[in-house]
Write a protein that holds these residues in place. Sequence first.
Motif, PDB file in Angstrom:
ATOM      1  N   LEU A 108       0.824  -0.837   0.228  1.00  0.00           N
ATOM      2  CA  LEU A 108       0.116  -0.219   0.111  1.00  0.00           C
ATOM      3  C   LEU A 108       0.678   1.521  -0.092  1.00  0.00           C
ATOM      4  CD1 LEU A 108      -2.446  -0.662   2.468  1.00  0.00           C
ATOM      5  CD2 LEU A 108      -3.230  -1.037  -0.095  1.00  0.00           C
ATOM      6  N   MET A 109       1.813   1.035   0.837  1.00  0.00           N
ATOM      7  CA  MET A 109       3.144   2.346   0.606  1.00  0.00           C
ATOM      8  C   MET A 109       4.419   2.084  -0.138  1.00  0.00           C
ATOM      9  SD  MET A 109       2.821   3.254   4.413  1.00  0.00           S
ATOM     10  CE  MET A 109       3.901   1.656   5.259  1.00  0.00           C
ATOM     11  N   GLY A 110       5.208   2.855  -0.557  1.00  0.00           N
ATOM     12  CA  GLY A 110       6.168   3.028  -1.034  1.00  0.00           C
ATOM     13  C   GLY A 110       7.278   2.105  -0.137  1.00  0.00           C
ATOM     14  N   MET A 111       6.840   2.522   0.528  1.00  0.00           N
ATOM     15  CA  MET A 111       7.988   2.070   1.714  1.00  0.00           C
ATOM     16  C   MET A 111       8.572   0.435   2.576  1.00  0.00           C
ATOM     17  SD  MET A 111       8.589   3.416   6.002  1.00  0.00           S
ATOM     18  CE  MET A 111       9.762   3.032   7.129  1.00  0.00           C
ATOM     19  N   SER A 112       9.598   0.143   2.252  1.00  0.00           N
ATOM     20  CA  SER A 112       9.593  -1.543   2.702  1.00  0.00           C
ATOM     21  C   SER A 112       8.858  -2.079   3.539  1.00  0.00           C
ATOM     22  CB  SER A 112      11.138  -2.066   3.087  1.00  0.00           C
ATOM     23  OG  SER A 112      11.776  -2.696   3.367  1.00  0.00           O
ATOM     24  N   GLY A 113       7.930  -3.454   3.242  1.00  0.00           N
ATOM     25  CA  GLY A 113       7.614  -3.829   3.793  1.00  0.00           C
ATOM     26  C   GLY A 113       8.346  -4.500   5.135  1.00  0.00           C
ATOM     27  N   ASP A 114       9.812  -4.851   4.931  1.00  0.00           N
ATOM     28  CA  ASP A 114      10.403  -5.665   5.869  1.00  0.00           C
ATOM     29  C   ASP A 114      10.390  -4.356   7.238  1.00  0.00           C
ATOM     30  OD1 ASP A 114      10.640  -7.690   4.840  1.00  0.00           O
ATOM     31  OD2 ASP A 114      12.217  -7.714   3.574  1.00  0.00           O
ATOM     32  N   ILE A 115      11.051  -2.767   6.725  1.00  0.00           N
ATOM     33  CA  ILE A 115      11.404  -2.426   7.324  1.00  0.00           C
ATOM     34  C   ILE A 115      10.236  -1.731   8.383  1.00  0.00           C
ATOM     35  CG2 ILE A 115      11.852   0.098   7.821  1.00  0.00           C
ATOM     36  CD1 ILE A 115      14.505  -1.291   6.947  1.00  0.00           C
ATOM     37  N   VAL A 116       9.133  -1.770   7.369  1.00  0.00           N
ATOM     38  CA  VAL A 116       7.742  -1.242   8.336  1.00  0.00           C
ATOM     39  C   VAL A 116       7.212  -2.085   9.197  1.00  0.00           C
ATOM     40  CG1 VAL A 116       4.888  -1.735   7.981  1.00  0.00           C
ATOM     41  CG2 VAL A 116       6.181  -0.050   6.742  1.00  0.00           C
ATOM     42  N   GLY A 117       7.710  -3.858   8.689  1.00  0.00           N
ATOM     43  CA  GLY A 117       7.151  -4.591   9.262  1.00  0.00           C
ATOM     44  C   GLY A 117       8.425  -4.935  10.894  1.00  0.00           C
ATOM     45  N   ILE A 118       9.572  -4.722  10.652  1.00  0.00           N
ATOM     46  CA  ILE A 118      10.570  -4.359  12.386  1.00  0.00           C
ATOM     47  C   ILE A 118      10.064  -3.217  12.963  1.00  0.00           C
ATOM     48  CG2 ILE A 118      12.879  -3.815  12.365  1.00  0.00           C
ATOM     49  CD1 ILE A 118      13.396  -5.368   9.665  1.00  0.00           C
ATOM     50  N   ILE A 119       9.975  -2.213  12.170  1.00  0.00           N
ATOM     51  CA  ILE A 119       9.157  -0.812  12.968  1.00  0.00           C
ATOM     52  C   ILE A 119       7.788  -1.424  13.949  1.00  0.00           C
ATOM     53  CG2 ILE A 119       8.471   1.413  12.520  1.00  0.00           C
ATOM     54  CD1 ILE A 119      10.798   1.874  10.510  1.00  0.00           C
ATOM     55  N   LEU A 120       7.058  -1.981  13.403  1.00  0.00           N
ATOM     56  CA  LEU A 120       5.953  -2.310  13.949  1.00  0.00           C
ATOM     57  C   LEU A 120       6.081  -3.549  15.037  1.00  0.00           C
ATOM     58  CD1 LEU A 120       3.667  -2.867  11.359  1.00  0.00           C
ATOM     59  CD2 LEU A 120       3.550  -1.125  13.190  1.00  0.00           C
ATOM     60  N   GLY A 121       7.551  -3.877  14.805  1.00  0.00           N
ATOM     61  CA  GLY A 121       7.426  -4.931  15.751  1.00  0.00           C
ATOM     62  C   GLY A 121       8.491  -4.783  17.283  1.00  0.00           C
ATOM     63  N   LEU A 122       9.177  -3.538  16.693  1.00  0.00           N
ATOM     64  CA  LEU A 122       9.824  -3.169  17.810  1.00  0.00           C
ATOM     65  C   LEU A 122       9.466  -2.328  18.883  1.00  0.00           C
ATOM     66  CD1 LEU A 122      12.933  -1.841  16.174  1.00  0.00           C
ATOM     67  CD2 LEU A 122      13.165  -3.725  18.089  1.00  0.00           C
ATOM     68  N   ALA A 123       7.491  -1.656  17.821  1.00  0.00           N
ATOM     69  CA  ALA A 123       7.105  -1.212  18.033  1.00  0.00           C
ATOM     70  C   ALA A 123       6.127  -1.788  19.669  1.00  0.00           C
ATOM     71  CB  ALA A 123       5.649   0.262  17.983  1.00  0.00           C
ATOM     72  N   PHE A 124       5.653  -2.568  18.854  1.00  0.00           N
ATOM     73  CA  PHE A 124       4.862  -4.072  20.238  1.00  0.00           C
ATOM     74  C   PHE A 124       5.496  -4.143  21.109  1.00  0.00           C
ATOM     75  CE2 PHE A 124       1.502  -5.949  17.709  1.00  0.00           C
ATOM     76  CZ  PHE A 124       0.951  -5.337  16.875  1.00  0.00           C
ATOM     77  N   VAL A 125       7.374  -4.488  20.816  1.00  0.00           N
ATOM     78  CA  VAL A 125       8.112  -4.949  21.557  1.00  0.00           C
ATOM     79  C   VAL A 125       8.290  -4.028  22.580  1.00  0.00           C
ATOM     80  CG1 VAL A 125      10.701  -5.651  22.879  1.00  0.00           C
ATOM     81  CG2 VAL A 125       9.714  -6.533  20.804  1.00  0.00           C
ATOM     82  N   VAL A 126       8.573  -2.586  22.652  1.00  0.00           N
ATOM     83  CA  VAL A 126       8.476  -1.561  24.068  1.00  0.00           C
ATOM     84  C   VAL A 126       6.851  -0.920  24.897  1.00  0.00           C
ATOM     85  CG1 VAL A 126       8.208   0.621  24.043  1.00  0.00           C
ATOM     86  CG2 VAL A 126      10.480   0.205  22.335  1.00  0.00           C
ATOM     87  N   VAL A 127       6.387  -1.444  24.316  1.00  0.00           N
ATOM     88  CA  VAL A 127       4.544  -0.927  24.461  1.00  0.00           C
ATOM     89  C   VAL A 127       4.486  -2.524  25.458  1.00  0.00           C
ATOM     90  CG1 VAL A 127       2.194  -1.555  24.019  1.00  0.00           C
ATOM     91  CG2 VAL A 127       3.667  -0.172  22.339  1.00  0.00           C
ATOM     92  N   ALA A 128       4.864  -3.950  25.200  1.00  0.00           N
ATOM     93  CA  ALA A 128       4.987  -4.495  26.081  1.00  0.00           C
ATOM     94  C   ALA A 128       6.179  -4.674  27.144  1.00  0.00           C
ATOM     95  CB  ALA A 128       5.423  -5.831  25.666  1.00  0.00           C
ATOM     96  N   PHE A 129       7.089  -4.157  27.116  1.00  0.00           N
ATOM     97  CA  PHE A 129       7.926  -3.643  27.962  1.00  0.00           C
ATOM     98  C   PHE A 129       7.032  -2.733  29.121  1.00  0.00           C
ATOM     99  CE2 PHE A 129      10.703  -6.454  25.846  1.00  0.00           C
ATOM    100  CZ  PHE A 129      11.067  -6.716  27.790  1.00  0.00           C
ATOM    101  N   VAL A 130       6.373  -1.510  28.368  1.00  0.00           N
ATOM    102  CA  VAL A 130       5.871  -0.298  28.943  1.00  0.00           C
ATOM    103  C   VAL A 130       4.764  -0.501  30.280  1.00  0.00           C
ATOM    104  CG1 VAL A 130       4.889   2.292  28.648  1.00  0.00           C
ATOM    105  CG2 VAL A 130       7.119   1.146  27.666  1.00  0.00           C
ATOM    106  N   LEU A 131       4.107  -1.211  29.605  1.00  0.00           N
ATOM    107  CA  LEU A 131       2.577  -1.036  30.146  1.00  0.00           C
ATOM    108  C   LEU A 131       2.691  -1.754  31.591  1.00  0.00           C
ATOM    109  CD1 LEU A 131      -0.196  -3.893  27.735  1.00  0.00           C
ATOM    110  CD2 LEU A 131       0.034  -1.525  28.340  1.00  0.00           C
TER     111      LEU A 131
END
Length: 196
Positions: A158-181
Motif C-alpha cells: 500500500l506504501m512505497g516504503m519497504s515492507g520489511d522495514i515497516v514490519g521491523i518498526i511495528l515489531g519493535l513498537a510492540f516490544v516497547v509497548v509490552a515492556f512499558v505497559l
Amino acid sequence: MTSIILAVVIGAAFGAVLDRIGATNPSWIGKMLSLKHLHLMKTILLAIGTGSVLMFGGQMIGLVDVGHMSVKAAYVGVFIGGLLLGAGWAASGFCPGTGVCAAASGRKDGLFFIAGGLLGAAAYMVTYPAWKASGMLDNIAGGKVTLGTVPGSKFDGLMGMSGDIVGIILGLAFVVVAFVLPERPMGGGAEPVPAE
C-alpha cells in the motif's frame, strides 16, 4: 514425515507455553480484556513483536524465504469475522488456539468451545454460497496487499516504503509497548483462580 513430527513437537511446545502463561484459563482472558491484569497482553505483544522483527529481519538478510509469506485477503467478511472472533473470545475466554490447548490440558469448557467452533465452521460451509453471492467475500483495498512492498513477494504494498522495514518498526513498537505497559493498570487485585 520429518516435517509432521517437527510440527507436532513445535505445536506441543507452543501449547505448553500457552498453558504456562495462563492463556488456557478464561479468568486470565477476562482480566486482560477488562484491563485489570495485563500479564497475558504483555506476553502476546512481546511474542508478536519479537516474531515480526525476526521474520522481517530474516527476510532482509536472506535467512527467511519470502516465498513462505502468506497474506489474508481484505474483504468485508474477514472484518466481520474478526469482530465475531473477538466477541467469542471475550464471551468464552478462549480463542481457537487456546481453546484446543485448554481441552488438551483437561478443561471441559475447552471441549465445549471446540465443539462450538466446529459447529460454527460447519454452518459457514453450508451457507457459503449465500455469503459468496452477497458480495461480502469480494476483495477490497486490493485484496492481498501488505502495508509496505516486500521484495521478492507476490503481494503489492500500500506504501512505497519497504515492507520489511515497516514490519521491523511495528515489531519493535510492540516490544516497547509490552515492556512499558503496567501489569495491573486498573487495580487488578489478586490473580485469577483457575475455573474447573
